[in-house]
Design a protein around this motif. Structure first.
Motif, short mmCIF file in Angstrom:
data_model
loop_
_atom_site.label_atom_id
_atom_site.label_comp_id
_atom_site.label_asym_id
_atom_site.label_seq_id
_atom_site.Cartn_x
_atom_site.Cartn_y
_atom_site.Cartn_z
N PHE A 1 0.83 -1.21 0.00
CA PHE A 1 0.00 0.00 0.00
C PHE A 1 0.87 1.26 0.00
N LEU A 2 1.98 1.23 0.74
CA LEU A 2 2.87 2.39 0.76
C LEU A 2 3.45 2.64 -0.63
N ALA A 3 3.80 1.56 -1.33
CA ALA A 3 4.32 1.72 -2.69
C ALA A 3 3.25 2.27 -3.63
N LEU A 4 2.03 1.81 -3.48
CA LEU A 4 0.94 2.27 -4.35
C LEU A 4 0.67 3.76 -4.14
N TYR A 5 0.43 4.15 -2.91
CA TYR A 5 0.07 5.55 -2.65
C TYR A 5 1.30 6.46 -2.76
N GLY A 6 2.46 5.97 -2.34
CA GLY A 6 3.67 6.79 -2.48
C GLY A 6 3.99 7.06 -3.93
#
Length: 330
Positions: A214-219
């Protein structure tokens, strides 16, 4: 005088005392110690010590195992009413929250650090893998959990998912659903610990990998700080609870791998009592996380407020568990 004759004399002399002690204990069990008269209350410890003396002699001289068992049971019942700690439900609950639960968590300090490290490793691995190969996102995050929040979604849609509030009628259902999901993760972390801690380790790493995805997606869409606020308002409690559940599972797994002088079953049973105490408290943490996730996160839209609530909850948990306490009296 031979041993059987000696015991027959003792039985004839003290059997009436045993019967009286049995009657007094039975009265306490049916009603309460308040049902005893003043004379009975004074006689109870005397009769108990006499029964203990008789039991000692009986174990040495009697061939009547049924009588020895009766005296053992009678002495155990009398001991409970003389020296057993009897507290009200409210006092027991207060003792759990003030002493038992924090002590159990502090006893898992090493395993808690390991559980947090495993989740961190999973988070970093998930973030790096998904950042390099976005198709890994679906491998880490189930479709039901993603709910359209994947790399096919636009930045506007992802941002809307962070700030759109659920309708009031759906908030309670949403909180219940998330609590059930998080509780399952925590329970599996704990329950699978007996398998040498391997499933617990994998589950902790996988939980971190989902977070990293999720961090990779939103980041990647420039929404990293916003996602942090969305997560921390409940995640500081939720992830801490999962880490504690994993720590309890790792403690049991460690005892199975290295049982010491005891058998593996005995070692797991011994450490399992303290780990189970921590797990009971984890349920309360998950309830709090579910409420924060289903209500506060949906109603509060300001990132600064979300961060403030999440960090405050984390500080409160750390103080509650690890702040120095006065030693208990007695």
């Amino acid at each position: 005088m031979n041993a059987p004759a000696q015991f027959r004399g003792l039985r004839a002399e003290r059997e009436e005392e045993w019967r009286r002690l049995d009657a007094l204990v039975s009265l306490c069990e049916r009603k309460s110690p308040r049902a005893l008269s003043d004379d009975d209350l004074m006689a109870l410890p005397v009769l108990y010590r006499s029964a203990l003396s008789s039991l000692s002699v009986a174990r040495e001289t009697s061939l009547d195992l049924e009588l020895v068992t009766y005296l053992e049971h009678l002495c155990a019942r009398a001991y409970f009413f003389l020296y057993g700690v009897r507290t009200s439900p409210g006092a027991r609950l207060r003792q759990f929250f003030v002493h038992d639960w924090p002590a159990a968590v502090r006893g898992l300090g090493r395993e808690t650090l390991i559980a947090l490290a495993l989740m961190l490793v999973g988070t970093i691995a998930g973030y790096l893998l998904v950042s390099a190969q976005p198709e890994y996102f679906n491998a880490f995050v189930p479709g039901d959990l993603a709910s359209g929040r994947d790399f096919s979604a636009s930045r506007e849609k992802l941002r809307e998912s962070l700030y759109s509030g659920a309708d009031q009628d759906g908030l309670a259902f949403f909180a219940t659903y998330l609590f059930t999901h998080n509780a399952q993760v925590a329970i599996f972390c704990f329950a699978l610990g007996f398998a040498f801690g391997v499933p617990t380790t994998l589950l902790l790493v996988y939980t971190g990998a989902m977070l990293g995805a999720f961090l990779a997606l939103y980041g990647g869409h420039g929404l990293g700080p916003q996602l942090g606020g969305w997560l921390i308002i409940h995640g500081s409690t939720e992830l801490f609870a999962i880490a504690l559940a994993g720590a309890a599972g790792l403690r049991i797994g460690w005892s199975v791998v290295f049982p010491g002088a005891a058998s593996r079953l005995a070692a797991a049973s011994m450490v399992g009592r303290g780990a189970a105490t921590a797990m009971v408290g984890v349920v309360f943490m998950l309830i709090a996380a579910g409420l924060l996730e289903g209500f506060a996160r949906q109603l509060i839209r300001e990132d600064a407020v979300r961060y403030a609530i999440g960090l405050t909850m984390l500080l409160l948990w750390l103080v509650y568990f690890y702040a120095p306490r006065r030693p208990r009296n007695g």
